[in-house]
Scaffold this motif. Sequence first.
Motif, PDB file in Angstrom:
ATOM      1  N   MET A   1       0.677  -0.971  -0.016  1.00  0.00           N
ATOM      2  CA  MET A   1       0.000   0.108   0.147  1.00  0.00           C
ATOM      3  C   MET A   1       0.883   1.149   0.026  1.00  0.00           C
ATOM      4  SD  MET A   1      -2.597   1.335   3.052  1.00  0.00           S
ATOM      5  CE  MET A   1      -3.638  -0.074   2.983  1.00  0.00           C
ATOM      6  N   ASP A   2       0.416   2.186  -0.848  1.00  0.00           N
ATOM      7  CA  ASP A   2       1.200   3.405  -0.735  1.00  0.00           C
ATOM      8  C   ASP A   2       0.365   4.448  -0.120  1.00  0.00           C
ATOM      9  OD1 ASP A   2      -0.805   4.638  -2.303  1.00  0.00           O
ATOM     10  OD2 ASP A   2       0.627   4.507  -4.389  1.00  0.00           O
ATOM     11  N   ALA A   3       1.007   5.660   0.065  1.00  0.00           N
ATOM     12  CA  ALA A   3       0.393   6.551   1.174  1.00  0.00           C
ATOM     13  C   ALA A   3      -1.069   7.164   0.460  1.00  0.00           C
ATOM     14  CB  ALA A   3       1.124   7.843   1.482  1.00  0.00           C
ATOM     15  N   ARG A   4      -1.277   7.048  -1.005  1.00  0.00           N
ATOM     16  CA  ARG A   4      -2.559   7.655  -1.826  1.00  0.00           C
ATOM     17  C   ARG A   4      -3.627   6.656  -1.162  1.00  0.00           C
ATOM     18  NH1 ARG A   4       0.138   7.995  -7.506  1.00  0.00           N
ATOM     19  NH2 ARG A   4       1.329   6.282  -6.520  1.00  0.00           N
ATOM     20  N   GLY A   5      -3.187   5.306  -0.682  1.00  0.00           N
ATOM     21  CA  GLY A   5      -4.441   4.608  -0.329  1.00  0.00           C
ATOM     22  C   GLY A   5      -4.891   4.626   1.108  1.00  0.00           C
ATOM     23  N   LEU A   6      -3.943   5.399   1.969  1.00  0.00           N
ATOM     24  CA  LEU A   6      -4.364   5.366   3.227  1.00  0.00           C
ATOM     25  C   LEU A   6      -5.815   6.372   3.263  1.00  0.00           C
ATOM     26  CD1 LEU A   6      -0.867   6.034   4.971  1.00  0.00           C
ATOM     27  CD2 LEU A   6      -2.443   3.899   4.940  1.00  0.00           C
ATOM     28  N   LEU A   7      -6.656   5.900   4.248  1.00  0.00           N
ATOM     29  CA  LEU A   7      -7.856   6.707   4.320  1.00  0.00           C
ATOM     30  C   LEU A   7      -8.120   7.225   5.533  1.00  0.00           C
ATOM     31  CD1 LEU A   7     -10.447   3.705   3.136  1.00  0.00           C
ATOM     32  CD2 LEU A   7      -9.378   5.619   1.809  1.00  0.00           C
ATOM     33  N   ALA A   8      -8.705   8.448   5.604  1.00  0.00           N
ATOM     34  CA  ALA A   8      -9.145   9.129   6.835  1.00  0.00           C
ATOM     35  C   ALA A   8     -10.464   9.114   7.154  1.00  0.00           C
ATOM     36  CB  ALA A   8      -8.542  10.738   6.539  1.00  0.00           C
ATOM     37  N   LYS A   9     -11.473   8.861   5.860  1.00  0.00           N
ATOM     38  CA  LYS A   9     -12.790   8.543   6.079  1.00  0.00           C
ATOM     39  C   LYS A   9     -13.095   7.418   5.110  1.00  0.00           C
ATOM     40  CE  LYS A   9     -13.540  12.333   8.584  1.00  0.00           C
ATOM     41  NZ  LYS A   9     -14.148  12.353   9.956  1.00  0.00           N
ATOM     42  N   PRO A  10     -13.889   6.696   5.441  1.00  0.00           N
ATOM     43  CA  PRO A  10     -14.365   5.457   4.216  1.00  0.00           C
ATOM     44  C   PRO A  10     -14.293   6.066   2.709  1.00  0.00           C
ATOM     45  CG  PRO A  10     -16.122   5.546   6.155  1.00  0.00           C
ATOM     46  CD  PRO A  10     -15.074   6.827   6.132  1.00  0.00           C
ATOM     47  N   ASP A  11     -14.488   7.631   2.528  1.00  0.00           N
ATOM     48  CA  ASP A  11     -14.651   8.046   1.193  1.00  0.00           C
ATOM     49  C   ASP A  11     -13.659   9.239   1.031  1.00  0.00           C
ATOM     50  OD1 ASP A  11     -15.891   9.682   2.658  1.00  0.00           O
ATOM     51  OD2 ASP A  11     -17.637  10.004   1.322  1.00  0.00           O
ATOM     52  N   GLU A  12     -12.465   9.003   1.744  1.00  0.00           N
ATOM     53  CA  GLU A  12     -11.668  10.378   1.601  1.00  0.00           C
ATOM     54  C   GLU A  12     -10.274  10.021   2.190  1.00  0.00           C
ATOM     55  OE1 GLU A  12     -12.396  14.860   2.741  1.00  0.00           O
ATOM     56  OE2 GLU A  12     -12.029  13.600   4.521  1.00  0.00           O
ATOM     57  N   THR A  13      -9.146  10.168   1.330  1.00  0.00           N
ATOM     58  CA  THR A  13      -7.858   9.843   1.522  1.00  0.00           C
ATOM     59  C   THR A  13      -7.279  10.593   2.800  1.00  0.00           C
ATOM     60  OG1 THR A  13      -6.643  11.164   0.163  1.00  0.00           O
ATOM     61  CG2 THR A  13      -7.580   9.139  -0.820  1.00  0.00           C
ATOM     62  N   LEU A  14      -6.202  10.071   3.403  1.00  0.00           N
ATOM     63  CA  LEU A  14      -5.646  10.629   4.782  1.00  0.00           C
ATOM     64  C   LEU A  14      -4.918  12.002   3.979  1.00  0.00           C
ATOM     65  CD1 LEU A  14      -4.923  10.884   7.549  1.00  0.00           C
ATOM     66  CD2 LEU A  14      -3.001   9.445   7.096  1.00  0.00           C
ATOM     67  N   LEU A  15      -4.324  12.250   3.109  1.00  0.00           N
ATOM     68  CA  LEU A  15      -3.531  13.484   2.701  1.00  0.00           C
ATOM     69  C   LEU A  15      -4.817  14.247   2.181  1.00  0.00           C
ATOM     70  CD1 LEU A  15      -0.684  11.923   0.829  1.00  0.00           C
ATOM     71  CD2 LEU A  15      -0.506  13.220   2.987  1.00  0.00           C
ATOM     72  N   GLU A  16      -5.761  14.013   1.398  1.00  0.00           N
ATOM     73  CA  GLU A  16      -7.026  14.721   1.104  1.00  0.00           C
ATOM     74  C   GLU A  16      -7.519  15.324   2.317  1.00  0.00           C
ATOM     75  OE1 GLU A  16      -8.613  12.799  -2.947  1.00  0.00           O
ATOM     76  OE2 GLU A  16      -9.432  12.227  -0.869  1.00  0.00           O
ATOM     77  N   HIS A  17      -7.919  14.615   3.437  1.00  0.00           N
ATOM     78  CA  HIS A  17      -8.255  15.394   4.508  1.00  0.00           C
ATOM     79  C   HIS A  17      -7.491  16.094   5.316  1.00  0.00           C
ATOM     80  CE1 HIS A  17     -10.904  15.242   8.097  1.00  0.00           C
ATOM     81  NE2 HIS A  17      -9.833  15.127   8.882  1.00  0.00           N
ATOM     82  N   LEU A  18      -6.346  15.819   5.388  1.00  0.00           N
ATOM     83  CA  LEU A  18      -5.340  16.897   6.132  1.00  0.00           C
ATOM     84  C   LEU A  18      -5.256  18.243   5.350  1.00  0.00           C
ATOM     85  CD1 LEU A  18      -2.444  14.343   6.856  1.00  0.00           C
ATOM     86  CD2 LEU A  18      -4.105  15.225   8.347  1.00  0.00           C
ATOM     87  N   LYS A  19      -5.225  18.085   4.006  1.00  0.00           N
ATOM     88  CA  LYS A  19      -4.948  19.451   3.153  1.00  0.00           C
ATOM     89  C   LYS A  19      -6.562  20.005   3.560  1.00  0.00           C
ATOM     90  CE  LYS A  19      -4.533  21.013  -1.634  1.00  0.00           C
ATOM     91  NZ  LYS A  19      -4.613  20.558  -2.823  1.00  0.00           N
TER      92      LYS A  19
END
Length: 732
Positions: A1-19
Amino acid sequence: MDARGLLAKPDETLLEHLKKVVEEGRKIAHFLGLSPEMREKALLACLFHDLGKATESFQAKMRGERGRAYPHPLASLPFIIVTGNLSDPLSLAAAAAVLTHHSPLNKDLYREFKDKSADYVSEETLKDLLQGLSDLLDKYELGDHFPLYESLKLIRLYNKRSALLLEQNLRFGGETKTLRLIFKELPSQEYAAIKTVLMLADWLISSRKFSAEDLFLFEGGNKLKAYLSQKNWVLREFQRKISQLPEKRVWLRAPTGTGKTEALLLWANDAERIIYLLPTQATANAMWKRLRAIYGEDKVGLAHGRAGYILRKEIEEEPLDFKLWASVFAKPVVVATVDQYLLAHLQGRHWEIRRTLAKNSALIMDEIHSYDPYTLGLLKVALEKEPPYKLALASATLPEFLISLLGEGPLVEAEKNLWKRKRHKIILHSDYLDHYISQIIEEARKGHKVLVIVNTVAKAQEIYQLLYGLLKNKISYLDESLLQLLHARFAFKDRWEKEEKLQNPPPATILISTQIVEVSLDISFDVLFTEIAPIDALVQRLGRVNRRGDNPPAPVHVFLEWYPGSEKIYGKNILEISTEILRDIQSEPSDGEWVQATNELYRKLVFSPAYQKDLQEGEKTLKEIQHILGCYTIDLSDEELQKKFTTRKGQLSVEVLPYIFKDQVYTLKEQGELWRLVEFLVPVPLWWLGTYPQWFSKDEDLAVYWTDLPYDEKVGLRLPGEEESPSGAEIC
């Protein structure tokens, strides 16, 4: 798994959420006017707060494969720790904010995880995540050379047990302390501000329907002017004067019904946040409805102990969301009881957000005369330690003593002609009120709306039952439905219904009430019969009769004899002083003369040992709690702290459920509507539970006490044998 696959929400990636959280955090920090240094730390907290979601257990939870995960705020701690200097309070405040963005800071936070390891994703994935984070750090110019990969060494060093970091001894302030203790001793205002930015930004992104702009008031002055124009409002001189004052702290004294509220809002003008504090839930409810008509229904929040119930009944928006934003003072305009403001200073839940937002608001304290010396002591210290951006304090009587106590500022007074109103004709009786039942009935027979105010619930119930018996037996030729009783010992649903009906009572109504009517209802009766009370309380009682002075002076019968219950509430000394002042007052005093009478009472009262003791106790309590807790949130399982977690001096109360409501309550439970449980709760003195244990039983499931005490919707809850006077009151 790379970082782009990490989730913050079921439909939102972690990096997207942090941004997204950083984007909202930038706007909030700007609106709050944070310094560049604090802004940077707050945005770092926003960027790092959810890195702990990079665990196998949390990712499995997001995929619906398991229920619980290792706490992600704790797993985020090693990442945020390495971004700053551990001797820098602001860096540590950012770390503490990340650690506590889902939990209050306290001495035992995450202690149970000290022997448990975080199941971080692979080191390769973490490195990929940190690289993505570096890109965001560059984008937002949040630091040039943060040693992000040091966090991986920290994780290895502590064998993935992040909780052990909290027990790590560090040099801070010239002493060696654990990180947990250092967090407690951080500068509280800086920690609170950084945590506020993080939590509000995170809540906004999680809500998916609000933005930072929704939390602040824009063009509030124009909205008020448009409202006043629509109402064809012509400004009085005192309203113009206060609206033009540049000072950040002002005082206002204006008679009831002359536009005091409008003056205060004109003073607030274009403040980015208005917090309007009142003494009771009823006055707050009424003001909430009033301000929604001015600023917009979605802009005005309500915050008090019953706000969740009121909001659920009154608004269409999801009440839980609306309640949350209002309860932390995050709506652009918030109407609250003063208790909510003080509980924040006593370190209650979410104190960080409430105090930060209050500090950046136009804070209005109306009816400032209403508080006992203990509450005033709390207020004095709270306002000294964290003065708001702007502060207005107002009252119709406004004793001079309060100005010297709570801070000097220009005093704006209503024009002299407004103080000349003579709304009442005072008739003194050296007797007990319940000896004049026949006169009460006679006034009602004339078609007058009659208000009867006594000092205790027992006396109110006693007089009501006597009058009800007479009316029901047709002795007075009045319909018993015109007789109403109002006091604090009613179930919430019954009290609410009574207060709604009393907004426009028909002729010949007789209302028997306790002092709860003084600052709760915007009502106007024709005649008043009242027991003696402190002068400032009497002024409030008089304010419920001929309220706007549209009629000739209304008769006010004041009875100078009192029963022991009155002394328990007010104290013998204040009743004697008030009686002395009252005997010297003119039979038709003007509103201005009542101000003089109130000042005379306070001149004689405030230097008494009892008053000074309560005042100093309030000051001492707030200072002690903040000193003991530091940045911790109060732990109400600590009995000693729980005793201090009160904003009012005197008799503590507890809410109970009369057994008469048993079937209705269990039906609500079956229907999943226990939010309505509040409708059936009745407040009683806490000491009743210890003195009369036979009348109460604890329901662990509902977390309330049931009571066998008799209850009905007309009389309220009764304690058998509770009487204020010998039975068989005389009828003159």
